[in-house]
Design an enzyme around this catalytic site. Structure first.
Site, short mmCIF file in Angstrom:
data_model
loop_
_atom_site.label_atom_id
_atom_site.label_comp_id
_atom_site.label_asym_id
_atom_site.label_seq_id
_atom_site.Cartn_x
_atom_site.Cartn_y
_atom_site.Cartn_z
CD GLN A 125 -2.55 1.11 2.72
OE1 GLN A 125 -1.97 0.73 3.73
NE2 GLN A 125 -3.79 1.54 2.76
N GLY A 126 0.69 2.12 -0.95
CA GLY A 126 1.53 3.32 -1.07
C GLY A 126 0.71 4.58 -0.91
CD GLU A 243 -5.65 0.20 6.17
OE1 GLU A 243 -5.92 1.20 5.49
OE2 GLU A 243 -4.48 -0.14 6.45
CG ASN A 369 -6.51 3.83 17.78
OD1 ASN A 369 -6.50 3.45 16.60
ND2 ASN A 369 -6.53 2.99 18.79
C1 LIG Z 1 2.86 -1.05 11.27
C2 LIG Z 1 2.53 0.05 10.31
C3 LIG Z 1 2.25 -0.28 8.99
C4 LIG Z 1 1.98 0.72 8.07
N1 LIG Z 1 1.78 0.37 6.77
C5 LIG Z 1 1.54 1.32 5.86
C6 LIG Z 1 1.41 0.96 4.49
O1 LIG Z 1 1.53 -0.21 4.12
N2 LIG Z 1 1.19 1.95 3.59
C7 LIG Z 1 1.08 3.25 3.96
O2 LIG Z 1 0.84 4.08 3.09
N3 LIG Z 1 1.22 3.63 5.25
C8 LIG Z 1 1.46 2.69 6.20
N4 LIG Z 1 1.63 3.05 7.52
C9 LIG Z 1 1.64 4.47 7.88
C10 LIG Z 1 0.44 4.92 8.67
O3 LIG Z 1 -0.71 4.96 7.86
C11 LIG Z 1 0.80 6.30 9.24
O4 LIG Z 1 1.85 6.13 10.15
C12 LIG Z 1 -0.39 6.94 9.93
O5 LIG Z 1 -1.39 7.27 9.02
C13 LIG Z 1 0.04 8.22 10.70
O6 LIG Z 1 0.74 9.08 9.87
P1 LIG Z 1 2.16 9.69 10.32
O7 LIG Z 1 3.03 8.55 10.73
O8 LIG Z 1 2.63 10.58 9.24
O9 LIG Z 1 1.87 10.50 11.64
P2 LIG Z 1 1.26 11.98 11.74
O10 LIG Z 1 0.09 12.10 10.81
O11 LIG Z 1 2.36 12.96 11.61
O12 LIG Z 1 0.69 11.98 13.22
C14 LIG Z 1 1.54 12.13 14.37
C15 LIG Z 1 0.66 12.13 15.62
O13 LIG Z 1 -0.24 13.27 15.58
C16 LIG Z 1 -1.58 12.82 15.70
N5 LIG Z 1 -2.45 13.65 14.83
C17 LIG Z 1 -2.20 14.01 13.55
N6 LIG Z 1 -3.23 14.73 13.08
C18 LIG Z 1 -4.15 14.84 14.09
C19 LIG Z 1 -5.44 15.44 14.21
N7 LIG Z 1 -6.01 16.12 13.19
N8 LIG Z 1 -6.10 15.30 15.38
C20 LIG Z 1 -5.56 14.62 16.43
N9 LIG Z 1 -4.32 14.03 16.37
C21 LIG Z 1 -3.65 14.14 15.21
C22 LIG Z 1 -1.59 11.39 15.21
O14 LIG Z 1 -2.68 10.67 15.75
C23 LIG Z 1 -0.23 10.90 15.72
O15 LIG Z 1 -0.34 10.52 17.08
C24 LIG Z 1 1.94 2.08 8.47
C25 LIG Z 1 2.20 2.42 9.80
C26 LIG Z 1 2.51 1.41 10.71
C27 LIG Z 1 2.81 1.80 12.12
#
Ligand SMILES: Cc1cc2nc3c(=O)[nH]c(=O)nc-3n(C[C@H](O)[C@H](O)[C@H](O)COP(=O)(O)OP(=O)(O)OC[C@H]3O[C@@H](n4cnc5c(N)ncnc54)[C@H](O)[C@@H]3O)c2cc1C
Length: 385
Positions: A125-126, A243, A369
């Site tokens: 997934q990208g 998902e 979450n």
């Molecule tokens: C095991 C694992 C597998 C994954 N696999 C994939 C994959 O296959 N493909 C893919 O594309 N991605 C994948 N991901 C990425 C995942 O979707 C992202 O890590 C996730 O969406 C959070 O984005 P970020 O890491 O950029 O954190 P950020 O978006 O920067 O968030 C950082 C923190 O701020 C909080 N936050 C951000 N915005 C808000 C808001 N508006 N209100 C309240 N809190 C907020 C978040 O909850 C988090 O605690 C994976 C992640 C993990 C851990």
């Protein structure tokens, strides 16, 4: 109300149970976050496919059995109940698969779905990018049209097992003048295309469980687009619903963990009963896993009567991810210090530690979450933004 299984459902359960008893790998497979383990899981899933047990809900012409959601829950109960291997092609089978069924052309369905069900094609997934995680509408990777191709440039990250996968599905900005969720297209990219560079990222368990993927003038046929140009956001939101909803994490997986936790507690009572809250946590975990299963049957009943779950899938996602975390934390408390030595510990203790490390990610992947709580607040409870 009749809560008994029908004879047809019971016969299906018996068939799945018998097949698994005859065919389960004798030795546990290596971790699918290693090349060796990934290929072992691929092999296992092709055997499931040959028995038409890989994607039981898919229609027969795509390699499935046309099961309904109740039969799928039964399959999952037997599958995880037997301790069968975790599924490695989840991104394809559970996320892209249903998306293709809803938005793909007939030719795309025929081309991709049977190979996906057989795990002949493994999918990554990208979506996430360095500056577009929770805020996915901030995607900047581009797909510029050039005749019957798109030319891709940009970077994706956190792509689970992309270093081993064959294909990636992702969102790319096809209208360079667009912003936010407009002007994105949903594309399928063979990962061996020239210009694709994949670099592994180590996860907490020390294995190369994710990757960042770079695109430098990568040419992808327009035929590989799902849905209309610029409409990728709508397609991706359907994928995200799959998902977070029922399909990615069936209750059986957590009921299995809860049963193992009860066994672990029983085998270690002499030390676990040092603190009465450990026994209470084990009981609570078992009850929560059962409650999740009952709630899934309730949801399946409503879906069968035509309901749609929509934003409600966010409540599911929070529940299973927090339950998984609590169960693994409880196991680590039972095991004490010996559970913390990853390489040195063997067998069951190692399994719990691997699970504990992966459980930390549950509240993050599939949309954090915190974001799910925002969705519940705004769309289910009608609270102000
Ligand atoms: C095991 C694992 C597998 C994954 N696999 C994939 C994959 O296959 N493909 C893919 O594309 N991605 C994948 N991901 C990425 C995942 O979707 C992202 O890590 C996730 O969406 C959070 O984005 P970020 O890491 O950029 O954190 P950020 O978006 O920067 O968030 C950082 C923190 O701020 C909080 N936050 C951000 N915005 C808000 C808001 N508006 N209100 C309240 N809190 C907020 C978040 O909850 C988090 O605690 C994976 C992640 C993990 C851990």
């Amino acid at each position: 109300m009749d809560l008994a299984y029908t004879p047809k459902q019971q016969a299906f359960r018996a068939e799945v149970r018998a097949w698994l008893a005859d065919n389960l790998p004798r030795k546990p497979l290596a971790s699918y976050d290693t090349r060796e383990g990934f290929e072992q899981h691929r092999e296992w899933e092709s055997r499931l496919f040959d028995a038409r047990l890989s994607m039981v809900m898919w229609p027969a012409e795509l390699g499935g059995r046309g099961c309904d959601l109740t039969e799928w829950l039964i399959f999952e109960e037997e599958y995880y109940g037997a301790g069968a291997p975790m599924r490695v092609n989840q991104n394809g089978q559970l996320l892209l698969g249903p998306t293709l069924m809803e938005f793909g052309t007939e030719a795309q369905k025929q081309r991709f779905l049977p190979r996906m069900a057989a795990s002949a094609d493994m999918w990554a997934q990208g979506w996430s990018e360095p500056n577009a995680g929770s805020d996915m509408a901030a995607i900047t990777s581009k797909a510029i049209r050039d005749g019957d191709h798109y030319v891709l440039n940009g970077q994706k990250t956190w792509s689970t097992r992309a270093i081993f996968a064959d294909w990636l599905f992702g969102l790319f900005r096809s209208d360079p003048a667009s912003s936010r969720h407009h002007g994105l297209s949903f594309l399928l990219v063979p990962l061996n295309t020239p210009g694709v560079t994949i670099r592994p990222i180590k996860a907490l368990n020390g294995k190369d469980a994710f990757a960042e993927v770079f695109f430098d003038d990568v040419r992808v046929p327009v035929d590989n687009r799902i849905g209309a140009e610029g409409q990728g956001w709508n397609v991706a939101m359907a994928t995200a619903g799959f998902e977070r909803g029922l399909l990615l994490r069936s209750p059986a997986r957590f009921q299995y963990t809860a049963r193992k936790l009860v066994e672990l507690y029983r085998a270690n009572r002499a030390s676990a009963d040092r603190d009465p809250s450990i026994g209470e946590a084990v009981t609570q975990a078992w009850m929560d896993a059962e409650a999740y299963a009952l709630s899934a049957y309730h949801t399946v009943g409503r879906l069968a009567r035509g309901a749609r779950i929509g934003a409600e899938s966010s409540t599911n996602k929070i529940f299973w991810s927090e339950l998984d975390l609590r169960m693994h934390e409880t196991a680590m408390r039972i095991l004490g210090a010996r559970g913390e030595l990853l390489e040195a510990s063997e067998g069951e203790a190692n399994g719990w530690l691997e699970g504990f490390l992966f459980a930390q990610a549950g509240p993050i992947y599939a949309g954090t979450n915190e974001i799910q709580r925002n969705i519940i607040a705004e769309r289910m409870l009608g609270l102000p933004k």
